[in-house]
Design an enzyme around this catalytic site. Structure first.
Site, mmCIF file in Angstrom:
data_model
loop_
_atom_site.group_PDB
_atom_site.id
_atom_site.type_symbol
_atom_site.label_atom_id
_atom_site.label_comp_id
_atom_site.label_asym_id
_atom_site.label_seq_id
_atom_site.Cartn_x
_atom_site.Cartn_y
_atom_site.Cartn_z
ATOM 1 N N PRO A 365 0.855 -1.193 0.000
ATOM 2 C CA PRO A 365 0.000 0.000 0.000
ATOM 3 C C PRO A 365 0.894 1.247 0.000
ATOM 4 O O PRO A 365 1.550 1.547 0.996
ATOM 5 C CB PRO A 365 -0.808 -0.125 1.306
ATOM 6 N N ASP A 541 5.904 2.161 2.319
ATOM 7 C CA ASP A 541 4.977 1.050 2.541
ATOM 8 C C ASP A 541 4.165 1.362 3.793
ATOM 9 O O ASP A 541 4.702 1.340 4.909
ATOM 10 C CB ASP A 541 5.814 -0.240 2.721
ATOM 11 N N HIS A 542 2.896 1.627 3.606
ATOM 12 C CA HIS A 542 2.072 2.075 4.738
ATOM 13 C C HIS A 542 1.778 0.955 5.734
ATOM 14 O O HIS A 542 1.185 1.180 6.784
ATOM 15 C CB HIS A 542 0.762 2.682 4.220
ATOM 16 N N ARG A 543 2.197 -0.273 5.429
ATOM 17 C CA ARG A 543 2.058 -1.334 6.433
ATOM 18 C C ARG A 543 3.138 -1.184 7.498
ATOM 19 O O ARG A 543 3.004 -1.695 8.602
ATOM 20 C CB ARG A 543 2.210 -2.719 5.782
ATOM 21 N N VAL A 544 4.248 -0.526 7.123
ATOM 22 C CA VAL A 544 5.406 -0.474 8.036
ATOM 23 C C VAL A 544 5.558 0.916 8.663
ATOM 24 O O VAL A 544 5.862 1.036 9.852
ATOM 25 C CB VAL A 544 6.698 -0.875 7.279
#
Ligand code: CAO
Length: 569
Positions: A365, A541-544
């Site tokens: 994402p 990376d919007h997960r991290v």
């Protein structure tokens, strides 16, 4: 409760075959004709259906065993219905003496011989068995068709219209039905054989229903498969005696008109009938499943694991690729219809880049933030070193400064120096600072990695960037030199543009996009003054990391670039 041992039926010529799949376990309730095991010879895979209904008491074989006709497979505790029907059958046989009328030919015996009019005799007729040869109906093609599946075994009872073979033309898969009901006595063909219209494929024994069964022909199920739609995407009912090719063509053109430019057949996949049936049930395209059986055969376990992984990915939102995200394929277009064209095959690096970028785009994402760094002082300093750089045999562009500033920002903001595991459970915190630089080469984009950037001075970084860029353009980079990056810099500054959104080079978490610097009027509180401004973008990376993390990282980076003294710290 009565029990019965089920044996391996006639194997149609094969002497010994391997048990490749057990479809039932002790305690399972099996219905009549339900598959109990799958056997494989060197050419064909076949399901063995249960001739009895009941509960599995014990399995007498295991996967990998070699068996032959008559081998004991399973002990079944017969259900009440089966016990009753067995008893009834025995009673009838005791009452009635069978006439010796069995025939070896496929000719229908005279009607009066089959159905005597007297009461007692009609009871006899129920047990009269006539052998009939099953032939391939008109396929409408001069060419032989391939047998890809023989879904029945000797001993199976078929009704009119049940499939006895699955054949494949160059475009379609067709099920061949029987035009009459009865018991399969012998299979005369095997998977991989080629057959023509009229060829003999099996011998069946027909009972009293023979007369009515042989009247009207039943229908042929024609099945067309497409990559996305799986195995049962388009079906047509055809009369077995009618030419099928026009219908095949029509069904195919319907599929093609839907925008699918290629048709693939499930038969390319190595899987037994039981696995194929389960895949159909679960809606799994077998092309996406990796087989773990001998010679890559897809087992039921593989399908279960495939589903488990897909569910886990969907839950965690991690690693979902094109297949599981059900992204519609883009159909190929015949551009030649619109003007002159030239087809240029992709080079290896271009193919790899395309695959990596696509994977990252689908999995990560992305968010991109923008800022500008005031590099007026940095540029003055850099230009003042130009002559010295020449003496050192190198060039000092803004890139070594950007490398140093990014290394500082990564150390100060360690969440940007992480990776996330594919199961979405763990962050991996990296304690080293290796940064990749995107290099444009005639063969495509490559990303050599400069190691331990945080520990190196500007001159050393300048040397390494130049060396790596030369190696990259000469195609001399080793794989190791392109591995291990924590972060990437993609600089289009020498080319132009005032902003872009780079794609994260996953499993890295962030990437810096550098555009062309230019002098801009900047308000200093009392007047506009000309400053050299460098447009920058950071995709992450919007997960991290989240927007606040990026804000901190970016502010730190811009401050480092705005005050070169800090880079020496
Ligand atoms: N703004 C203005 N000028 C810039 C600049 C910027 N942001 N960055 C570099 N320049 C100048 C340099 O200073 C140099 O001029 P001088 O010789 O007068 O100093 C000139 O542009 C050429 O620089 P360069 O491109 O030779 O060197 P570099 O260190 O800036 O970049 C490299 C090296 C390998 C990154 C570059 O050659 C390259 O391949 N860039 C393309 C990267 C790319 O394609 N990224 C996109 C990836 S996503 O599709």
């Amino acid at each position: 409760m009565a029990t019965e041992i089920i044996h391996v039926p006639d194997l149609g010529g094969a002497e010994s075959v391997e048990v490749i799949e057990l479809c039932v376990s002790p305690g399972d309730v099996v219905e009549l004709e339900q598959s109990i095991i799958v056997l494989e010879s060197d050419k064909a895979t076949m399901d063995v259906p249960s001739p009895k209904a009941g509960t599995v008491k014990a399995l007498l074989i295991k996967e990998g065993d070699i068996v032959g006709e008559g081998s004991r497979i399973v002990e079944i505790e017969l259900s009440d219905v089966d016990v009753t029907s067995s008893i009834e059958q025995e009673e009838i046989l005791e009452e009635v003496s069978l006439p010796e009328q069995e025939s070896d030919t496929n000719e229908l015996p005279p009607e009066e011989g089959l159905l005597p009019e007297e009461n007692a005799a009609s009871k006899v007729a129920l047990n009269v068995s006539v052998e009939r040869v099953v032939t391939v109906p008109d396929t409408g093609s001069e060419e032989a068709v391939d047998i890809i599946e023989v879904p029945v075994s000797p001993g199976d009872t078929l009704s009119e219209g049940d499939s006895i073979l699955v054949v494949e033309t160059d475009k379609a898969t067709m099920e061949i039905p029987v035009a009459f009901g009865g018991e399969v006595l012998k299979i005369l063909v095997k998977e991989g054989d080629k057959v023509n219209s009229g060829d003999e494929v099996a011998v069946m024994s027909t009972g009293a229903s023979a007369e009515s069964s042989l009247g009207e022909p039943s229908s042929v199920q024609l099945q067309i498969e497409t990559p996305e739609q799986g195995e049962a995407s388009a079906t047509k009912d055809l009369k077995p005696n009618a030419p099928i090719v026009p219908e095949v063509k029509q069904a195919i053109s319907e599929v093609v008109d839907d925008g699918v430019s290629d048709i693939s057949l499930g038969a390319e996949v190595y899987a037994g009938p039981a696995s194929r049936a389960l895949a159909r049930e679960l809606g799994i395209d077998l092309h996406n499943v990796k087989g773990s059986g001998p010679r890559g055969r897809i087992l039921k376990e593989d399908l279960n694991n495939y589903v488990k992984t897909a569910v886990a990915k969907a839950e965690f939102g991690v690693g979902v690729g094109a297949a599981s995200a059900a992204i519609p394929a883009v159909p190929d277009v015949d551009f030649a219809k619109f003007g002159e064209i030239e087809a240029i095959p992709l080079q290896k690096i271009q193919k790899l880049t395309a695959a990596n970028m696509h994977r990252s785009w689908l999995n990560v994402p992305h968010v991109t933030q923008f800022d500008e760094a005031d590099i007026t002082d940095l540029e003055d300093f850099r230009k003042s070193l130009k002559a010295e750089a020449e003496k050192q045999g190198t060039r000092l562009t803004p890139l070594p400064f950007l490398l140093k500033a990014c290394a500082h920002a990564l150390v100060a903001n360690p969440e940007f120096n992480r990776a996330i595991t594919s199961d979405g459970e763990t962050f991996i915190q990296k304690k080293y600072v290796h940064i990749g630089i995107a290099v444009d080469t005639p063969r495509g984009l490559v990303v050599p990695v400069i190691r331990d950037v945080d520990t190196k001075g500007l001159w050393q970084l300048a040397h390494e960037v130049n060396d790596m860029a030369v190696k990259a353009r000469d195609g001399k980079l080793s794989t190791a030199e392109m591995q291990g990056g924590c972060f990437t810099i993609s600089s289009l500054g020498a080319i132009g543009g005032n902003g872009f959104t780079p794609i994260v080079n996953t499993p890295e978490v962030g990437i810096l996009g550098v555009s062309k610097s230019q002098i801009k009027p900047v308000w200093d509180g009392s007047a506009f003054i000309p400053r050299m401004m460098l447009p920058l973008s950071v995709s992450y990376d919007h997960r991290v990391v989240n927007g606040a993390d990026c804000g901190r990282f970016f502010t730190y980076l811009v401050r480092e670039l705005g005050d070169t003294r800090r880079l020496a710290l």
